[in-house]
Design an enzyme around this catalytic site. Structure first.
Site, PDB file in Angstrom:
ATOM      1  CD  GLU A  96      30.055  18.180  28.966  1.00  0.00           C
ATOM      2  OE1 GLU A  96      29.143  17.333  28.814  1.00  0.00           O
ATOM      3  OE2 GLU A  96      29.843  19.301  29.447  1.00  0.00           O
TER       4      GLU A  96
ATOM      5  CG  ASP B  48      30.912  22.729  29.085  1.00  0.00           C
ATOM      6  OD1 ASP B  48      30.658  23.889  28.679  1.00  0.00           O
ATOM      7  OD2 ASP B  48      30.340  22.236  30.073  1.00  0.00           O
TER       8      ASP B  48
HETATM    9 MG    MG Z   1      30.191  20.377  31.203  1.00  0.00          MG
END
Ligand code: MG
Length: 351
Positions: free
Chosen positions: A217, A242
């Site tokens: 991520e 993200d």
């Molecule tokens: Mg994150």
């Protein structure tokens, strides 16, 4: 046809069990904002936002001021026109993403409670159980291993390991977690801490140790979407965006640049209705969805769980913010299962 008569805003600081370190800094407590919406039918709805300065650019003090101003905008409005109301609030305070999420949650909660509906119903489903991962922050390998063991014992099948500090330490931490919980699926979240080149080295080193990641991520800076796309080209681990995705427009940018396999949607970034729009973009572009959180109590976590249960399109669930708090607003067991129920998001904080 009921009208919003009063919006109340208060700062709520919630200490954490342990300091929580990620590549963007260390938190000792969740400095949140609680919003209460009342209608002329006597219904009350609750919402909570958890400003995270390095991600959302908000502070608790700013969030209280903004939520109060947004509350004034909401007072006198018809509850049934919630979509227009949410749009107006979000466009009046575009940067105040977790603050406007708090207002939006309280409005939708009141709307659903008034109709005896679970919040999940607004998104097309029932409030079924949602299982979350558990996050292991930037800690020593020994501490990471202890946390992983405890999580595995409590039934967590998925763990998210924070990284992005120092590459060697990051590798050691992930290896320690893998050794302590060998059956757990591992996500690694670098919170923008690496360059594309470092990211490739990290993945190669883990692979040399026989560790395959479920998801990687936001390894690189949120404004480096081209770098994220390069990472995706060069590693064969699903890459998630993200901090690079706050809005449906950001999601379209990721799709255009083929920069991610997974979008991590957080209601504290996009709000509830915005999250559903991002989910629609992801579905149309064949991307997978993750849901994440900030350091919300059960109010924000259950609102997110209702969205997940209602839509049924989230592959990865990272809704453990309330498990990191020393005390939640309701009794919360340490374990992966979140059991949302209505009406609304189902959580009424103790007064
Ligand atoms: Mg994150």
């Amino acid at each position: 046809m009921t009208t919003i008569t009063q919006v109340t805003v208060e700062p709520v600081s919630r200490p954490l069990d342990d300091p929580f370190e990620i590549a963007l800094g260390t938190r000792e407590s969740a400095r949140n904002v609680l919003v209460t919406v009342e209608t002329d039918a006597g219904t009350v709805g609750y919402g909570e936002g958890s400003p995270l300065p390095p991600v959302t650019g908000e502070t608790q003090e700013g969030a209280v001021a903004t939520a109060s101003a947004a509350g004034t905008l909401a007072e006198g409005r018809n509850l049934g026109d919630y979509r227009a109301l949410v749009r107006d609030v979000r466009s009046a305070f575009p940067g105040a993403v977790s603050t406007t999420f708090a207002i939006e949650t309280a409005v939708l909660d009141a709307y659903c409670r008034e109709r005896d509906l679970p919040l999940a119903a607004l998104f097309g489903g029932r409030p079924t159980t949602v299982s979350t991962d558990l996050t292991i922050p930037i800690v020593s390998p020994a501490s990471a291993a202890r946390r992983a063991e405890r999580a595995a014992t409590a039934g967590f099948d998925d763990l998210k390991v924070k990284a992005g500090s120092n590459l060697e330490d990051d590798v050691e931490r992930v290896l320690a977690v893998h050794e302590a919980a060998p059956d757990a699926a591992l996500k690694v979240d670098a919170n923008q801490g690496w360059t594309p080149k470092e990211t490739r080295r990290f993945v190669t080193e883990l692979r040399n140790h026989g560790v395959e990641l479920a998801v990687l991520e936001q390894p690189v800076r949120s404004d480096d979407v081209a770098g994220l796309a390069r990472v995706r080209d060069h590693v064969d681990v699903p890459v998630a965006a993200d901090e690079a995705v706050f809005t449906p427009g950001d999601a379209i940018g990721i799709v255009r640049q083929h920069a991610a396999d997974v979008l991590n949607v957080k209601l504290g970034k996009s709000g509830l209705l915005g999250a559903a729009q991002i989910a629609a973009v992801a579905e149309a572009a064949n991307l997978e969805l993750m849901v994440g959180c900030m350091l919300e109590s059960a109010i924000g976590i259950h609102a997110s769980a209702h969205l997940v249960a209602g839509m049924g399109t989230f592959e990865y669930v990272d809704l453990d913010g309330n498990l990191l708090l020393a005390e939640d607003v309701v009794d919360t067991e340490f374990g992966p299962d979140i059991r949302p129920r209505g009406p609304g998001h189902g959580i009424t904080p103790a007064q």
